[in-house]
Design a protein around this motif. Structure first.
Motif, PDB file in Angstrom:
ATOM      1  N   ASP A   1      32.829  43.931  32.716  1.00 42.68           N
ATOM      2  CA  ASP A   1      31.487  43.759  32.156  1.00 42.68           C
ATOM      3  C   ASP A   1      30.824  42.561  32.851  1.00 42.68           C
ATOM      4  O   ASP A   1      31.429  41.902  33.698  1.00 42.68           O
ATOM      5  N   ASP A   2      29.599  42.285  32.489  1.00 40.97           N
ATOM      6  CA  ASP A   2      28.827  41.245  33.177  1.00 40.97           C
ATOM      7  C   ASP A   2      29.435  39.852  33.030  1.00 40.97           C
ATOM      8  O   ASP A   2      29.246  39.004  33.905  1.00 40.97           O
ATOM      9  N   THR A   3      30.148  39.596  31.956  1.00 37.81           N
ATOM     10  CA  THR A   3      30.743  38.264  31.784  1.00 37.81           C
ATOM     11  C   THR A   3      32.000  38.083  32.637  1.00 37.81           C
ATOM     12  O   THR A   3      32.295  36.972  33.072  1.00 37.81           O
ATOM     13  N   GLU A   4      32.743  39.146  32.874  1.00 34.07           N
ATOM     14  CA  GLU A   4      33.974  39.061  33.671  1.00 34.07           C
ATOM     15  C   GLU A   4      33.713  39.161  35.172  1.00 34.07           C
ATOM     16  O   GLU A   4      34.484  38.666  35.981  1.00 34.07           O
ATOM     17  N   ARG A   5      32.622  39.823  35.536  1.00 32.70           N
ATOM     18  CA  ARG A   5      32.354  40.134  36.945  1.00 32.70           C
ATOM     19  C   ARG A   5      32.349  38.913  37.873  1.00 32.70           C
ATOM     20  O   ARG A   5      32.999  38.943  38.916  1.00 32.70           O
ATOM     21  N   PRO A   6      31.673  37.803  37.557  1.00 22.24           N
ATOM     22  CA  PRO A   6      31.656  36.672  38.500  1.00 22.24           C
ATOM     23  C   PRO A   6      33.051  36.089  38.777  1.00 22.24           C
ATOM     24  O   PRO A   6      33.391  35.794  39.932  1.00 22.24           O
TER      25      PRO A   6
END
Length: 110
Positions: free
Chosen positions: A33-38
Motif C-alpha cells: 500500500d502507499d505507506t509501505e511502498r517508499p
C-alpha cells in the motif's frame, strides 16, 4: 593403505540469496500500500545496488569473518590464520584452510 593419504578437496560452497531477496522485495512492492511502498522501494534499491559477489568472494568473506573472530590478522599463508580457521571449522583439511585463508586475504574487510 592406499586410502590413508588421499587428497581432500575444498568443500566450502559460497551461497548467495541476493536474487531471491530482490524477487521477494519486488513482489512485496507490487502488493504494497502507499505507506509501505517508499520503504520497500528503498530496500529494493539498496539490494540492487549492492554488488553481486562471486563464489570466491563469498568464501573469502566467510573465512575472513572466522579468522578475525579468533582475533587473528588475515594474511595469505599465515600459519596462525590457517590454524585459527581450522580451529573454528575442524572439518576443514589443511589444503582447504590454506586456500580459504588466501581467499580471505583477498576479500575486502567489512
Amino acid at each position: 593403505m592406499s586410502g590413508i593419504f588421499t587428497k581432500r578437496e575444498l568443500q566450502v560452497i559460497g551461497l548467495s540469496d541476493r536474487d531471491e531477496i530482490v524477487d521477494t522485495l519486488r513482489r512485496a512492492l507490487d502488493a504494497a500500500d502507499d505507506t509501505e511502498r517508499p520503504g520497500l522501494a528503498r530496500a529494493l534499491a539498496l539490494v540492487e545496488a549492492a554488488p553481486a559477489r562471486t563464489e570466491v568472494e563469498l568464501r573469502g568473506r566467510w573465512a575472513r569473518e572466522r579468522i578475525e573472530a579468533a582475533g587473528v590478522e588475515v594474511r595469505a599463508d599465515s600459519v596462525v590464520a590457517i590454524r585459527a580457521l581450522r580451529k573454528s571449522e575442524p572439518a576443514l583439511s589443511l589444503a582447504a584452510a590454506l586456500k580459504l585463508t588466501k581467499e580471505a586475504a583477498e576479500a575486502p574487510a567489512r
